[in-house]
Motif scaffolding. Structure first.
Motif, PDB file in Angstrom:
ATOM      1  N   MET A 175       0.836  -1.189  -0.250  1.00  8.38           N
ATOM      2  CA  MET A 175       0.105   0.670  -0.218  1.00  8.38           C
ATOM      3  C   MET A 175       0.865   1.285   0.098  1.00  8.38           C
ATOM      4  SD  MET A 175      -3.005  -1.072   2.501  1.00  8.38           S
ATOM      5  CE  MET A 175      -3.643   0.612   2.387  1.00  8.38           C
ATOM      6  N   ILE A 176       2.448   1.325   0.459  1.00  4.52           N
ATOM      7  CA  ILE A 176       2.336   1.807   0.005  1.00  4.52           C
ATOM      8  C   ILE A 176       3.064   2.852  -1.909  1.00  4.52           C
ATOM      9  CG2 ILE A 176       5.252   3.761   0.786  1.00  4.52           C
ATOM     10  CD1 ILE A 176       5.309   0.711   2.421  1.00  4.52           C
ATOM     11  N   PRO A 177       3.141   4.155  -1.498  1.00  5.00           N
ATOM     12  CA  PRO A 177       2.678   4.135  -3.012  1.00  5.00           C
ATOM     13  C   PRO A 177       4.692   4.873  -3.260  1.00  5.00           C
ATOM     14  CG  PRO A 177       1.929   6.499  -2.083  1.00  5.00           C
ATOM     15  CD  PRO A 177       2.146   5.283  -1.048  1.00  5.00           C
ATOM     16  N   PHE A 178       4.818   4.620  -4.814  1.00  4.59           N
ATOM     17  CA  PHE A 178       6.231   5.046  -5.062  1.00  4.59           C
ATOM     18  C   PHE A 178       6.624   6.258  -4.578  1.00  4.59           C
ATOM     19  CE2 PHE A 178      10.065   5.885  -7.789  1.00  4.59           C
ATOM     20  CZ  PHE A 178      10.999   4.670  -6.426  1.00  4.59           C
ATOM     21  N   ALA A 179       5.996   7.392  -4.359  1.00  6.87           N
ATOM     22  CA  ALA A 179       5.864   8.345  -4.486  1.00  6.87           C
ATOM     23  C   ALA A 179       7.083   8.819  -3.354  1.00  6.87           C
ATOM     24  CB  ALA A 179       4.772   9.414  -4.799  1.00  6.87           C
ATOM     25  N   ALA A 180       6.031   8.119  -2.390  1.00  7.63           N
ATOM     26  CA  ALA A 180       6.877   8.632  -1.294  1.00  7.63           C
ATOM     27  C   ALA A 180       8.237   7.890  -0.559  1.00  7.63           C
ATOM     28  CB  ALA A 180       5.674   7.380   0.325  1.00  7.63           C
ATOM     29  N   LEU A 181       8.437   6.886  -0.827  1.00 11.20           N
ATOM     30  CA  LEU A 181       9.503   6.465  -0.829  1.00 11.20           C
ATOM     31  C   LEU A 181      11.023   7.088  -1.650  1.00 11.20           C
ATOM     32  CD1 LEU A 181       8.840   2.655  -1.135  1.00 11.20           C
ATOM     33  CD2 LEU A 181       9.000   3.576   0.556  1.00 11.20           C
ATOM     34  N   MET A 182      10.135   7.688  -3.091  1.00  7.03           N
ATOM     35  CA  MET A 182      10.941   8.261  -4.323  1.00  7.03           C
ATOM     36  C   MET A 182      12.540   9.159  -3.315  1.00  7.03           C
ATOM     37  SD  MET A 182       9.746  10.248  -7.086  1.00  7.03           S
ATOM     38  CE  MET A 182       9.583  11.721  -6.767  1.00  7.03           C
TER      39      MET A 182
ATOM     40  N   THR B 157      -7.630   1.819  -7.336  1.00 12.47           N
ATOM     41  CA  THR B 157      -7.557   3.295  -6.072  1.00 12.47           C
ATOM     42  C   THR B 157      -6.017   3.278  -6.683  1.00 12.47           C
ATOM     43  OG1 THR B 157      -9.522   2.563  -5.673  1.00 12.47           O
ATOM     44  CG2 THR B 157      -8.320   4.023  -4.471  1.00 12.47           C
ATOM     45  N   ILE B 158      -4.960   2.761  -5.681  1.00 12.70           N
ATOM     46  CA  ILE B 158      -3.652   2.908  -5.287  1.00 12.70           C
ATOM     47  C   ILE B 158      -3.137   3.141  -6.453  1.00 12.70           C
ATOM     48  CG2 ILE B 158      -1.821   2.059  -4.636  1.00 12.70           C
ATOM     49  CD1 ILE B 158      -3.703  -0.103  -2.505  1.00 12.70           C
ATOM     50  N   GLY B 159      -3.366   2.320  -8.139  1.00  8.64           N
ATOM     51  CA  GLY B 159      -2.665   2.632  -9.601  1.00  8.64           C
ATOM     52  C   GLY B 159      -3.204   4.181  -9.409  1.00  8.64           C
ATOM     53  N   THR B 160      -3.696   4.495  -9.602  1.00  6.92           N
ATOM     54  CA  THR B 160      -4.399   6.110  -9.563  1.00  6.92           C
ATOM     55  C   THR B 160      -4.075   7.325  -8.852  1.00  6.92           C
ATOM     56  OG1 THR B 160      -6.850   4.866 -10.418  1.00  6.92           O
ATOM     57  CG2 THR B 160      -6.760   7.572 -10.804  1.00  6.92           C
TER      58      THR B 160
ATOM     59  N   VAL C 193      -0.246   8.890   0.951  1.00  9.43           N
ATOM     60  CA  VAL C 193      -0.507   7.514   1.842  1.00  9.43           C
ATOM     61  C   VAL C 193      -1.265   6.962   2.877  1.00  9.43           C
ATOM     62  CG1 VAL C 193       0.602   6.422   4.190  1.00  9.43           C
ATOM     63  CG2 VAL C 193       1.964   7.554   2.234  1.00  9.43           C
ATOM     64  N   ILE C 194      -2.039   8.940   3.061  1.00 13.17           N
ATOM     65  CA  ILE C 194      -2.928   8.997   4.006  1.00 13.17           C
ATOM     66  C   ILE C 194      -4.529   8.542   3.307  1.00 13.17           C
ATOM     67  CG2 ILE C 194      -4.435  10.199   5.510  1.00 13.17           C
ATOM     68  CD1 ILE C 194      -1.451  11.860   6.634  1.00 13.17           C
ATOM     69  N   MET C 195      -4.939   9.849   2.040  1.00 11.41           N
ATOM     70  CA  MET C 195      -5.575   8.630   0.963  1.00 11.41           C
ATOM     71  C   MET C 195      -5.603   6.934   0.742  1.00 11.41           C
ATOM     72  SD  MET C 195      -5.190  11.706  -1.504  1.00 11.41           S
ATOM     73  CE  MET C 195      -4.356  13.876  -1.086  1.00 11.41           C
ATOM     74  N   ILE C 196      -4.494   6.758   0.662  1.00 13.81           N
ATOM     75  CA  ILE C 196      -5.162   5.111   1.020  1.00 13.81           C
ATOM     76  C   ILE C 196      -5.457   4.643   1.322  1.00 13.81           C
ATOM     77  CG2 ILE C 196      -3.191   2.627  -0.040  1.00 13.81           C
ATOM     78  CD1 ILE C 196      -1.602   4.792  -2.020  1.00 13.81           C
ATOM     79  N   ILE C 197      -4.360   5.407   2.860  1.00 10.10           N
ATOM     80  CA  ILE C 197      -5.477   4.267   3.526  1.00 10.10           C
ATOM     81  C   ILE C 197      -7.049   4.675   3.939  1.00 10.10           C
ATOM     82  CG2 ILE C 197      -5.370   3.899   6.061  1.00 10.10           C
ATOM     83  CD1 ILE C 197      -2.011   4.929   6.006  1.00 10.10           C
ATOM     84  N   ILE C 198      -6.870   5.544   3.905  1.00 11.88           N
ATOM     85  CA  ILE C 198      -8.772   6.059   3.601  1.00 11.88           C
ATOM     86  C   ILE C 198      -9.976   5.350   2.720  1.00 11.88           C
ATOM     87  CG2 ILE C 198     -10.561   8.030   3.334  1.00 11.88           C
ATOM     88  CD1 ILE C 198      -8.266   9.876   5.050  1.00 11.88           C
TER      89      ILE C 198
END
Lengths: 274, 309
Positions: free
Chosen positions: A111-118, B239-242, B290-295
């Motif tokens: 669930m961790i987006p790559f943008a946050a790790l970049m 959703t995560i992808g978008t 991160v917060i949006m994905i979790i919610i």
């Protein structure tokens, strides 16, 4: 009634298939035409494939970018297969409560987006550069290392291992194989299909990766194929025929992998849902 | 790794030997999962913690200092950030349902027993997934340019009198991005639904047909409920992808016109590497995703869970 329904089905699927295939058709046809013909809307193959290819190879080093992408995609795939299958096997064969907790924590990383790790990763590799230059910024190793383990692949191998006949392990132990020997000599050969599917998925995503290489690779000598295509696409006065031949070349390896191993691919996707 | 002691396998196993075996197996198990776990902690969780610390800092390069919640309060007054969030949510609200419904619909059609050329249709519709996001984005950029082929076709078919400014009009640029993502990912989601459909016993449909249920009724009363876990899975991954959208906007519209198509990920990239680098604020913006994905994942779980009950 049933007949009209089937007619509708065919009609809809033909439209969907056409929409899906058309950009490929256009890109292949355009790669054989001159730029003016492409903008003129020509939809028939022309005679300028070789001209376009010559112009392309004279302006950019596409073969070097292909070679860079191949190096990165192949090593990522090999390492990912080894690391992820060891883990998936380990989680399923040697089960314990503690391992289940670790497994669930690992899944959270999906669930961790790559943008946050970049940015942190970029800084990490910036520091590594001072000590071990060959895995620091602007090296192929820096592209491979953070992408060679994903929770998705571990999950995938754990799911596949559920179908692995565990009696084989007992038999192997009787024959005096070590635990690691069991993995390499019994598990790996039995799970060929799963490996093939996982390898296709990993190869494709590594070959097509854009953001992380864009951040970490800086010199033209190290650029991968998506970076090269992106640069061509943003040029001020695009030569359509030349850009299209570059895109066709860049798509060939993944297309080839896909068509050669299509059955495994679908099986692998199915396995990941079960 | 040591090879197994043959004595353990040949002779009678004593309890102690068995205990030893179990401990050793436990250790082996941890070695097997340890490499991957360690790597994920180093390259996913450790950077996440780093990003959290960074999000409370300001400055460039190595000269970072703490500034409390300033970065977080800045989010709400940063019009560029708010535009990026708005754009990303427009993509999300239109694209994810559109794609999920389309993929479901196609997979149900493809699951018809009487259908011929199934393999061809499946391959054709899945084909977009083999392209790189960058490559297809560049192709779409040219197909949808004002003098591009799509406009030429629309003009020839008299569906429009003037060419549509697909890339240069704020509204149509968003539409182009949505069309592009749908083209690329519908086949991918379709494969998941197809595999789910294959697991549904056909006798359920036969029973429904005997009871006189229409095709639409069957779809909503059998197909959708039974595929719910997969629909949930694909909606969450989409959703995560978008929310992470980057390659397409950069390569089709560059975020323009103005900032009409800029995504949150692109804004983070710009803050870190295009504008004068502000890693701290970039990290704050990335935590907003991160917060949006979790919610959103939580909401999707909840919605699916309640329908279950």
């Amino acid at each position: 009634m049933a007949k009209t329904k089937l007619t509708f089905t065919y009609l809809f699927l033909i439209v969907a298939a056409f929409v899906s295939i058309f950009p490929f058709f256009w890109m292949i046809v355009s790669s054989t035409n001159l730029s003016v013909e492409v903008t003129g809307g020509k939809l028939l193959p022309g005679a300028h494939l070789i001209d376009n290819l010559t112009k392309l190879t004279e302006s950019v080093d596409i073969w070097n970018a292909m070679w860079n992408s191949a190096k990165i995609a192949v090593s990522t795939t090999i390492l990912a297969m080894l690391i992820a299958s060891l883990a998936g096997y380990g989680f399923e064969v040697y089960r314990s409560k503690a391992k289940d907790i670790v497994f669930n924590i690992l899944l959270l990383s999906m669930m961790i987006p790559f943008a946050a790790l970049m940015v942190p990763l970029y800084r990490m590799f910036g520091q590594i550069t001072n000590f071990i230059p060959f895995i620091g910024i602007d090296t192929p190793a820096a592209v491979v290392i953070p992408t060679m383990t994903t929770a998705f692949l571990i999950f995938f191998f754990r799911q596949s291992t559920k179908m692995f006949p565990k009696d084989l392990l007992e038999a192997g132990r009787m024959d005096g194989l070590s635990e690691l020997g069991l993995f390499f000599r019994v598990y790996m050969p039995t799970m060929k299909t799963s490996y093939a599917a996982a390898a296709i998925i990993t190869f494709m995503s590594s070959w097509n990766n854009y953001l992380w290489p864009l951040v970490i690779l800086q010199t033209p000598e190290n650029q991968t194929i998506p970076l090269l295509i992106s640069n061509l696409g943003s040029s001020y006065s695009p030569d359509y025929g030349v850009i299209m031949i570059a895109i066709v070349i860049s798509t060939l390896p993944t297309a080839l992998v896909f068509f050669l191993m299509q059955k495994h691919f679908v099986a692998g996707m199915v396995g990941s849902v079960k | 790794m040591k090879t197994a002691d043959p004595a353990l396998n040949t002779g009678k196993k004593t309890t102690r030997a068995r205990m030893g075996n179990r401990v050793r197996e436990g250790i082996t198990g941890w070695t097997f999962v340890g490499i991957a776990a360690l790597l994920i902690f180093i390259f996913f969780f450790y950077p996440m913690i780093q990003a959290l610390i960074l999000s409370f800092q300001t400055g460039t390069g190595m000269n970072l200092k703490f500034n409390g919640f300033d970065n977080y309060t800045r989010l709400f007054t940063d019009s560029m950030f708010l535009t990026a969030v708005k754009n990303t949510f427009i993509y999300l609200i239109f694209q994810v349902p559109l794609m999920v419904i389309l993929a479901l619909f196609i997979s149900v059609l493809l699951n018809d027993k009487n259908l011929k050329f199934k393999g061809f249709f499946r391959t054709a519709i899945f084909l977009p997934c083999i392209t790189s996001l960058v490559a297809y984005a560049v192709v779409f950029k040219y197909l949808f340019s004002s003098d591009g082929l799509v406009n030429a076709m629309l003009l020839n078919l008299h569906l429009t009198n003037t060419p549509i400014d697909w890339i240069t009009d704020p509204f149509w640029a968003k539409v182009t991005i949505i069309i592009a993502i749908t083209w690329r990912w519908t086949g991918y989601n379709m494969i998941f639904y197809l595999s789910g459909l294959q697991n549904i016993d056909s006798s359920i449909y036969e029973a429904a047909r005997i009871d006189g249920a229409s095709a639409i009724r069957q779809f909503f009363s059998i197909t959708v409920p039974l595929l719910k876990p997969i629909i949930l899975f694909t909606s969450i991954t989409s959703t995560i992808g978008t929310l992470q959208l980057f390659d397409e906007v950069v390569n089709i519209t560059k975020g323009g016109p103005g900032n009409a198509t800029t995504s949150i990920s692109q804004y983070i990239y710009n803050l870190s590497f295009e504008y004068s680098p502000d890693f701290g604020y970039a990290a704050t913006v990335s935590y907003s995703i991160v917060i949006m994905i979790i919610i959103l994942s939580f909401i999707q779980f909840k919605v699916a869970g309640e329908r279950n009950g």
